[in-house]
Design a protein around this motif. Structure first.
Motif, short mmCIF file in Angstrom:
data_model
loop_
_atom_site.label_atom_id
_atom_site.label_comp_id
_atom_site.label_asym_id
_atom_site.label_seq_id
_atom_site.Cartn_x
_atom_site.Cartn_y
_atom_site.Cartn_z
N UNK A 189 43.55 -58.08 -29.60
CA UNK A 189 44.84 -57.27 -28.70
C UNK A 189 44.13 -56.91 -27.77
N UNK A 190 44.86 -57.18 -26.34
CA UNK A 190 44.26 -56.61 -25.15
C UNK A 190 44.00 -55.04 -25.10
N UNK A 191 44.80 -54.18 -25.76
CA UNK A 191 44.57 -52.96 -25.67
C UNK A 191 45.11 -52.41 -26.97
N UNK A 192 44.98 -50.86 -27.11
CA UNK A 192 45.73 -50.27 -28.37
C UNK A 192 47.27 -49.80 -28.22
N UNK A 193 47.80 -50.19 -26.86
CA UNK A 193 48.89 -49.55 -26.49
C UNK A 193 50.23 -50.43 -27.16
N UNK A 194 50.32 -49.80 -28.50
CA UNK A 194 51.25 -50.78 -29.47
C UNK A 194 51.46 -49.94 -30.93
N UNK A 195 52.75 -49.58 -31.17
CA UNK A 195 52.93 -48.97 -32.34
C UNK A 195 52.55 -49.91 -33.56
N UNK A 196 52.17 -51.36 -33.49
CA UNK A 196 52.07 -51.97 -34.64
C UNK A 196 50.40 -51.89 -35.12
N UNK A 197 49.60 -51.13 -34.24
CA UNK A 197 48.18 -50.84 -34.49
C UNK A 197 48.13 -50.13 -35.71
N UNK A 198 47.22 -50.48 -36.71
CA UNK A 198 46.95 -49.93 -37.69
C UNK A 198 46.24 -48.33 -37.55
N UNK A 199 46.60 -47.59 -38.34
CA UNK A 199 45.82 -46.32 -38.27
C UNK A 199 45.39 -45.81 -39.44
N UNK A 200 45.11 -46.84 -40.56
CA UNK A 200 44.64 -46.25 -41.69
C UNK A 200 43.17 -47.25 -41.78
N UNK A 201 42.75 -47.99 -40.85
CA UNK A 201 41.34 -48.75 -40.94
C UNK A 201 41.46 -50.07 -41.28
N UNK A 202 42.81 -50.67 -41.53
CA UNK A 202 43.00 -52.06 -41.70
C UNK A 202 42.76 -52.80 -40.49
N UNK A 203 42.26 -54.18 -41.02
CA UNK A 203 42.37 -55.26 -39.62
C UNK A 203 43.83 -55.26 -39.09
N UNK A 204 43.81 -55.47 -37.83
CA UNK A 204 44.98 -55.64 -37.03
C UNK A 204 45.19 -57.22 -36.77
N UNK A 205 46.01 -57.73 -37.54
CA UNK A 205 46.36 -59.01 -37.56
C UNK A 205 47.95 -59.29 -37.29
N UNK A 206 48.71 -60.17 -38.12
CA UNK A 206 50.01 -60.21 -37.92
C UNK A 206 50.44 -61.15 -36.87
N UNK A 207 51.71 -61.59 -36.92
CA UNK A 207 52.37 -62.39 -35.85
C UNK A 207 51.75 -63.63 -35.79
#
Length: 276
Positions: A203-221
């Motif tokens: 993802x090009x940056x962290x400016x999304x409410x979808x980003x995990x905050x518990x350490x999980x990998x950011x996938x989806x979509x």
């Protein structure tokens, strides 16, 4: 029967034994326990040479500890698991296994799980949150070693320094794992040597409410061919060795600087047996 039921209830209510600080799996891969905790992922606004893809520092919390490979996966470990090695011309089996794609890593992990299915652990790539948390090892500076690095601490190209030119010489190639000092959590080569694949889609940056905050990998979509890579490499600049530095690459394309390390998860918890 009553006695068996009573023993079963007793064992069920016993607390799990504490996880060992480190372990070695049947392949010979070494793992260090990374403690539970919280950290700010990304780089602060005043960090020199930061990139826009590191924007929006945010808190990530790990409610449970996890195991991270002490070293990058080596040629020897790759051969033990896969039986083949594309870098067979190299003699040092302790060199990191480089020139692998994200898809190669997935094949390795699947085979590793099959060959170690009775060892009580399962294996995967780290999320990039896990990677940065483990790399920082409790620090908030650009590097786990402080505000800058030297070629005595990290295998990178000293002709491209971060702040002031460091002392020391270039290795000019990847080096055997463990040739450079470990960080405070006993992990080697987190800042340099070879770049390391993570599980996350890029993802090009962290400016999304979808980003995990518990350490999980950011996938989806929709499936994204670009995957995250972390850490610098032996011919790369110091800027890319920072704890927060991110890189993206197509998951199917290899490069001589691309390697990986492994996270281990406990699949069965040992129990206390007071009579032993």
């Amino acid at each position: 029967m009553v006695l068996l039921i009573a023993v079963s209830i007793f064992l069920k209510n016993l607390p799990p034994a504490p996880l060992p600080q480190f372990f070695t799996n049947p392949i010979g891969m070494e793992f260090e326990l990374i403690p539970a905790g919280s950290f700010q992922m990304g780089s602060p606004d005043n960090e020199a040479m930061r990139d826009t893809c590191e924007d929006t520092q945010h808190w990530v919390t790990f409610s449970q500890p996890f195991y991270m490979g002490k070293y990058e996966v080596t040629r020897e470990e790759w051969e033990k698991v896969m039986g083949v090695n594309n870098n067979s011309k190299l003699e040092d089996k302790r060199l990191p296994m480089a020139g692998v794609t994200w898809e190669h890593c997935q094949s390795f992990l699947q085979t590793l799980k099959e060959k170690t299915k009775n060892d009580g652990y399962t294996y995967r790539l780290p999320s990039e949150a896990e990677w940065e948390y483990a790399c920082r090892a409790g620090t908030t500076t650009p590097f786990s070693f402080g505000e800058n690095i030297t070629t005595d601490q990290v295998n990178y190209n000293r002709t491209q320094p971060y702040d002031s030119p460091p002392t020391g010489e270039n290795c000019g190639t990847a080096t055997s794992v463990g040739s450079f000092p470990a960080n405070a959590w006993c992990l080697h080569d987190m800042h340099g040597n070879v770049r390391e694949w993570c599980q996350d889609w890029y993802h090009p940056n962290y400016n999304s409410n979808d980003r995990p905050t518990d350490g999980r990998a950011w996938e989806g979509g929709t499936d994204n061919p670009l995957r995250v890579m972390r850490g610098g490499w032996w011919d790369g600049c110091a800027r890319d060795c920072r704890s927060a530095s991110r890189y993206k690459h197509n998951k199917s394309n290899p490069h001589l600087s691309y390697g990986f390390r492994v996270v281990a998860e406990k699949t069965s918890a040992p129990w206390y047996f007071p009579w032993k």
